[in-house]
Enzyme design. Sequence first.
Site, mmCIF file in Angstrom:
data_model
loop_
_atom_site.group_PDB
_atom_site.id
_atom_site.type_symbol
_atom_site.label_atom_id
_atom_site.label_comp_id
_atom_site.label_asym_id
_atom_site.label_seq_id
_atom_site.Cartn_x
_atom_site.Cartn_y
_atom_site.Cartn_z
ATOM 1 N N LYS A 1 0.841 -1.207 0.000
ATOM 2 C CA LYS A 1 0.000 0.000 0.000
ATOM 3 C C LYS A 1 0.876 1.258 0.000
ATOM 4 O O LYS A 1 0.640 2.188 -0.771
ATOM 5 C CB LYS A 1 -0.928 0.009 1.232
ATOM 6 C CG LYS A 1 -1.819 -1.204 1.354
ATOM 7 C CD LYS A 1 -2.715 -1.143 2.579
ATOM 8 C CE LYS A 1 -1.993 -1.213 3.896
ATOM 9 N NZ LYS A 1 -1.324 -2.498 4.181
ATOM 10 N N ARG B 1 -0.569 -8.960 13.607
ATOM 11 C CA ARG B 1 -1.154 -7.973 12.668
ATOM 12 C C ARG B 1 -2.068 -8.687 11.678
ATOM 13 O O ARG B 1 -3.111 -8.164 11.286
ATOM 14 C CB ARG B 1 -0.042 -7.217 11.934
ATOM 15 C CG ARG B 1 0.634 -6.186 12.818
ATOM 16 C CD ARG B 1 1.986 -5.775 12.293
ATOM 17 N NE ARG B 1 1.930 -5.003 11.068
ATOM 18 C CZ ARG B 1 2.998 -4.707 10.329
ATOM 19 N NH1 ARG B 1 4.197 -5.122 10.705
ATOM 20 N NH2 ARG B 1 2.880 -4.000 9.246
ATOM 21 N N ARG C 1 10.945 -1.022 11.251
ATOM 22 C CA ARG C 1 9.832 -0.721 12.152
ATOM 23 C C ARG C 1 9.790 -1.743 13.288
ATOM 24 O O ARG C 1 10.013 -2.930 13.050
ATOM 25 C CB ARG C 1 8.505 -0.750 11.372
ATOM 26 C CG ARG C 1 8.155 0.584 10.757
ATOM 27 C CD ARG C 1 7.020 0.525 9.779
ATOM 28 N NE ARG C 1 5.839 -0.217 10.200
ATOM 29 C CZ ARG C 1 4.725 -0.311 9.468
ATOM 30 N NH1 ARG C 1 4.651 0.313 8.304
ATOM 31 N NH2 ARG C 1 3.696 -1.005 9.888
ATOM 32 N N ARG D 1 -9.954 0.796 8.395
ATOM 33 C CA ARG D 1 -9.440 -0.514 8.778
ATOM 34 C C ARG D 1 -10.408 -1.281 9.647
ATOM 35 O O ARG D 1 -10.122 -2.396 10.064
ATOM 36 C CB ARG D 1 -8.202 -0.264 9.614
ATOM 37 C CG ARG D 1 -6.939 -0.850 9.138
ATOM 38 C CD ARG D 1 -5.922 -0.319 10.121
ATOM 39 N NE ARG D 1 -4.737 -1.070 10.116
ATOM 40 C CZ ARG D 1 -3.669 -0.738 9.392
ATOM 41 N NH1 ARG D 1 -3.687 0.311 8.612
ATOM 42 N NH2 ARG D 1 -2.605 -1.467 9.462
ATOM 43 N N ARG E 1 11.580 -5.448 5.288
ATOM 44 C CA ARG E 1 11.383 -4.012 5.006
ATOM 45 C C ARG E 1 12.341 -3.125 5.809
ATOM 46 O O ARG E 1 12.551 -3.322 6.996
ATOM 47 C CB ARG E 1 9.945 -3.587 5.331
ATOM 48 C CG ARG E 1 9.758 -2.067 5.175
ATOM 49 C CD ARG E 1 8.345 -1.625 5.193
ATOM 50 N NE ARG E 1 7.611 -2.173 6.320
ATOM 51 C CZ ARG E 1 6.288 -2.159 6.397
ATOM 52 N NH1 ARG E 1 5.571 -1.646 5.437
ATOM 53 N NH2 ARG E 1 5.689 -2.679 7.442
HETATM 54 P P1 AP5 Z 1 4.844 -1.564 1.889
HETATM 55 O O1 AP5 Z 1 4.501 -0.789 0.674
HETATM 56 O O2 AP5 Z 1 5.571 -0.869 2.979
HETATM 57 O O3 AP5 Z 1 3.536 -2.340 2.439
HETATM 58 P P2 AP5 Z 1 2.243 -1.806 3.198
HETATM 59 O O4 AP5 Z 1 1.057 -2.439 2.571
HETATM 60 O O5 AP5 Z 1 2.260 -0.323 3.286
HETATM 61 O O6 AP5 Z 1 2.474 -2.485 4.609
HETATM 62 P P3 AP5 Z 1 2.358 -1.884 6.085
HETATM 63 O O7 AP5 Z 1 3.117 -2.838 6.978
HETATM 64 O O8 AP5 Z 1 2.765 -0.451 6.137
HETATM 65 O O9 AP5 Z 1 0.845 -2.002 6.343
HETATM 66 P P4 AP5 Z 1 0.126 -2.046 7.669
HETATM 67 O O10 AP5 Z 1 -1.257 -1.877 7.231
HETATM 68 O O11 AP5 Z 1 0.378 -3.252 8.490
HETATM 69 O O12 AP5 Z 1 0.820 -0.874 8.544
HETATM 70 P P5 AP5 Z 1 0.427 0.644 8.810
HETATM 71 O O13 AP5 Z 1 1.650 1.456 8.808
HETATM 72 O O14 AP5 Z 1 -0.705 1.041 7.941
HETATM 73 O O15 AP5 Z 1 5.712 -2.825 1.397
HETATM 74 C C1 AP5 Z 1 6.184 -3.791 2.342
HETATM 75 C C2 AP5 Z 1 7.551 -4.313 1.882
HETATM 76 O O16 AP5 Z 1 7.382 -5.042 0.658
HETATM 77 C C3 AP5 Z 1 8.573 -3.227 1.564
HETATM 78 O O17 AP5 Z 1 9.828 -3.666 1.998
HETATM 79 C C4 AP5 Z 1 8.541 -3.092 0.026
HETATM 80 O O18 AP5 Z 1 9.796 -2.708 -0.494
HETATM 81 C C5 AP5 Z 1 8.178 -4.514 -0.389
HETATM 82 N N1 AP5 Z 1 7.364 -4.568 -1.596
HETATM 83 C C6 AP5 Z 1 6.256 -3.815 -1.882
HETATM 84 N N2 AP5 Z 1 5.738 -4.184 -3.067
HETATM 85 C C7 AP5 Z 1 6.521 -5.208 -3.546
HETATM 86 C C8 AP5 Z 1 6.481 -6.022 -4.701
HETATM 87 N N3 AP5 Z 1 5.536 -5.884 -5.644
HETATM 88 N N4 AP5 Z 1 7.433 -6.983 -4.858
HETATM 89 C C9 AP5 Z 1 8.413 -7.163 -3.904
HETATM 90 N N5 AP5 Z 1 8.486 -6.406 -2.764
HETATM 91 C C10 AP5 Z 1 7.542 -5.445 -2.597
HETATM 92 O O19 AP5 Z 1 -0.149 0.564 10.302
HETATM 93 C C11 AP5 Z 1 0.716 0.339 11.396
HETATM 94 C C12 AP5 Z 1 -0.082 0.342 12.698
HETATM 95 O O20 AP5 Z 1 -0.678 1.635 12.899
HETATM 96 C C13 AP5 Z 1 -1.262 -0.645 12.771
HETATM 97 O O21 AP5 Z 1 -0.849 -1.938 13.138
HETATM 98 C C14 AP5 Z 1 -2.129 0.034 13.842
HETATM 99 O O22 AP5 Z 1 -1.642 -0.182 15.136
HETATM 100 C C15 AP5 Z 1 -1.970 1.510 13.512
HETATM 101 N N6 AP5 Z 1 -2.993 1.988 12.528
HETATM 102 C C16 AP5 Z 1 -2.769 2.436 11.260
HETATM 103 N N7 AP5 Z 1 -3.910 2.776 10.650
HETATM 104 C C17 AP5 Z 1 -4.895 2.526 11.551
HETATM 105 C C18 AP5 Z 1 -6.308 2.661 11.492
HETATM 106 N N8 AP5 Z 1 -6.934 3.097 10.396
HETATM 107 N N9 AP5 Z 1 -7.034 2.303 12.592
HETATM 108 C C19 AP5 Z 1 -6.409 1.865 13.714
HETATM 109 N N10 AP5 Z 1 -5.075 1.704 13.834
HETATM 110 C C20 AP5 Z 1 -4.320 2.043 12.766
HETATM 111 MG MG MG Z 2 2.471 1.073 4.841
#
Ligand code: AP5
Ligand code: MG
Length: 243
Positions: free
Chosen positions: A34, A197, A186, A113, A153
């Site tokens: 994402k 997660r 992270r 979410r 990552r």
């Molecule tokens: P990346 O693009 O970083 O993936 P992502 O989908 O953004 O993954 P996240 O871990 O950021 O998602 P998340 O939803 O768990 O965390 P968030 O920060 O939103 O890619 C991942 C890796 O893969 C990278 O190394 C990249 O290089 C590689 N990659 C990407 N595409 C590729 C491809 N095609 N081929 C090969 N490699 C590839 O949330 C964190 C925390 O915040 C949550 O756990 C929660 O506690 C809180 N939070 C956030 N939003 C909310 C909400 N709305 N409500 C409540 N709590 C929330």
């Molecule tokens: Mg992300």
Amino acid sequence: MVGPAIQAAAGAAPAGQTFTPGPILLMGPPGAGKGTQSKILMAQWLVPQISTGDLLRGMRKDPEKSASPLGQEMRAVMNDGHLIPNELVEAIVLDRLRQPDTKRGYILDGFPRTLPQAIWLDRELSAENETLPIIAVNIQVSYTKLLRRITGRRSCPTCGRIYNTYFCLPEYETVCDVDGTALVQRPDDTEEVFAERMRTYDAMTAPVVEHYQGMARFAEVNGDLPVGEITQAIMDAIVRLRS
Ligand code: AP5
Ligand code: MG
């Protein structure tokens, strides 16, 4: 920053201000890509990425907020792979949506979410007469690939660029290609927290995908492909659903 392969993949899609994307929602499990895809769309269409994860992590950088009881509780919740309360995240999103750079659209990454967050967002957007209807794109990736994406990552704390020790290495192992800053991992990117997660995702966020699946402007893309091919599929879907 967008590399030449991605530039080429995005070549057929409209660029800059010639296309008004409106509100776009990128969905998918942890590690689906994402953040990676949002940053490319942001550069292509000149609209902001609104990542609730990044916004919450940004708040933790403020020493005063971070040291407060709320800040400490938030850190513990995020580091354990659980969700921040709906009302708090909704207030942060509302504040961000009101900023003037969202006029032509934005890429929501990691929000909504939970079903209550989705219902809240639907209500907020329907109250704004001039806003285009939301387009939701779900990125699907197999569990084993997600695990490597998460544990591999690394990201740049200065510019936010995302790397991966398995799939997307920087030129010099541990520093950012753009600004030379030391890359960081992270605290929630361990195998144990990833499992939690994923449990949180299945219980709380999978129903949100079903919620948008029932609507007219929904697309699913295969997230197991190289980054540029996924970008192309997402852009094609958005342009088609906007026409
Ligand atoms: P990346 O693009 O970083 O993936 P992502 O989908 O953004 O993954 P996240 O871990 O950021 O998602 P998340 O939803 O768990 O965390 P968030 O920060 O939103 O890619 C991942 C890796 O893969 C990278 O190394 C990249 O290089 C590689 N990659 C990407 N595409 C590729 C491809 N095609 N081929 C090969 N490699 C590839 O949330 C964190 C925390 O915040 C949550 O756990 C929660 O506690 C809180 N939070 C956030 N939003 C909310 C909400 N709305 N409500 C409540 N709590 C929330
Ligand atoms: Mg992300």
